[in-house]
Scaffold this active site. Structure first.
Site, short mmCIF file in Angstrom:
data_model
loop_
_atom_site.label_atom_id
_atom_site.label_comp_id
_atom_site.label_asym_id
_atom_site.label_seq_id
_atom_site.Cartn_x
_atom_site.Cartn_y
_atom_site.Cartn_z
N ASN A 9 -5.49 -11.30 -2.09
CA ASN A 9 -5.02 -10.28 -1.39
C ASN A 9 -5.44 -9.12 -1.83
O ASN A 9 -5.09 -8.64 -2.89
CB ASN A 9 -3.27 -10.35 -1.13
N LYS A 11 -5.42 -6.21 -0.35
CA LYS A 11 -4.80 -5.05 0.28
C LYS A 11 -5.81 -4.21 0.60
O LYS A 11 -6.87 -4.56 1.33
CB LYS A 11 -3.88 -4.66 -1.07
N GLY A 176 2.11 -6.15 -8.84
CA GLY A 176 1.23 -5.15 -9.21
C GLY A 176 1.85 -4.31 -10.33
O GLY A 176 1.40 -3.19 -10.78
N SER A 216 1.56 -10.32 -10.17
CA SER A 216 0.98 -10.38 -11.48
C SER A 216 0.41 -11.74 -12.08
O SER A 216 0.58 -11.96 -13.17
CB SER A 216 1.86 -9.87 -12.38
#
Ligand code: PGA
Length: 254
Positions: A9, A11, A176, A216
């Site tokens: 992902n 983002k 994150g 993570s």
């Protein structure tokens, strides 16, 4: 046998050149190497979907996911993209209910059910995300929260449609932050979710639903996480944008 999946992902990161470079590097390393059960998904920003899909299209183990779609089929929704648009460029997956969408755009379980339905109507495979925030975990509410997120958005689907979903458990406090849920913490929630699916939709669907862990995931923790019986791969943010890290994570699929 349920699929083992490494989904990236990105983002709102990378530019066109970086996106193409990353995909080419990852695919170059993996042409013949990954096992047949493993699936790799690039979660690209909308503007890059067609390009990334073009790069991945001749390689059956590589897929592309949109990061979001609108809940309506079409219309006056300036700036949004529809399930049909995503499907029409050959993209096969869509991430739905990511915690950042829930948090920053107020997406709730009722809206997410609509997005799941429109995705399924257009033949897209939804990756439905859920997970508790830190205060939920600290107050012992993790199971209540994930159970509500799962049941409210997906238990209105019929079994055939539910069977097309991929679920991603992403504890928000681990996204994150560099903090990862321990394999025991993650496995406990995955087993709980699979138990709920079994109760609602039966043994066959529960056994075949891939439940990914996100938060993570890195080369250093992927082997241990993916080794848990109910963890079927990962939804990976930061590490999916570094080709060496993402390929190491793909190799950790079993
Ligand atoms: P992270 O993101 O791997 O950077 O924690 C995961 C996600 O948001 O899906």
């Amino acid at each position: 046998m349920r699929k083992q999946i490494a989904a990236g992902n990105w983002k709102m990161n990378l530019d066109a050149e970086q996106a193409q470079g990353l995909v080419s590097e990852v695919m170059g390393i993996f042409q013949d190497e990954i096992n047949n059960q493993a699936e790799v998904i690039f979660g690209a920003p909308a503007i890059f979907l067609a390009t990334v899909q073009h790069l991945a299209k001749d390689h059956p183990q590589f897929h592309v996911a949109a990061q979001n779609i609108h809940q309506e089929a079409k219309g006056a929704f300036t700036g949004d993209i529809s399930a049909n648009m995503v499907a029409s460029v050959g993209v096969t997956h869509v991430i739905i209910g990511h915690s950042e969408r829930r948090q920053y755009y107020g997406e709730d379980n009722a809206l997410l059910e609509k997005k799941l339905r429109i995705a399924l109507d257009h033949g897209l495979t939804p990756i439905y995300c859920l997970g508790e925030v830190l205060s939920d975990r600290e107050s012992g509410n993790t199971f209540d929260v994930v159970s509500q997120q799962l049941s409210e958005a997906t238990f209105g689907l019929n079994a055939e449609d539910f069977g097309k979903l991929v679920i991603a458990y992403e504890p928000v406090w681990a996204i994150g932050t560099g903090k990862t849920a321990s394999p025991e913490q993650a496995q406990e929630v995955h087993a709980y979710l699979r138990g709920m699916i079994r109760q609602q939709f039966g043994e066959g669907i529960a056994d075949n639903t891939s439940i990914l862990y996100g938060g993570s995931v890195k080369p250093g923790n992927a082997v241990e996480l993916f080794g848990c019986p109910d963890i079927d791969g990962g939804l990976v943010g930061g590490a999916s944008m570094k080709s060496a890290d993402f390929t190491a994570i793909i190799k950790a699929l079993n």
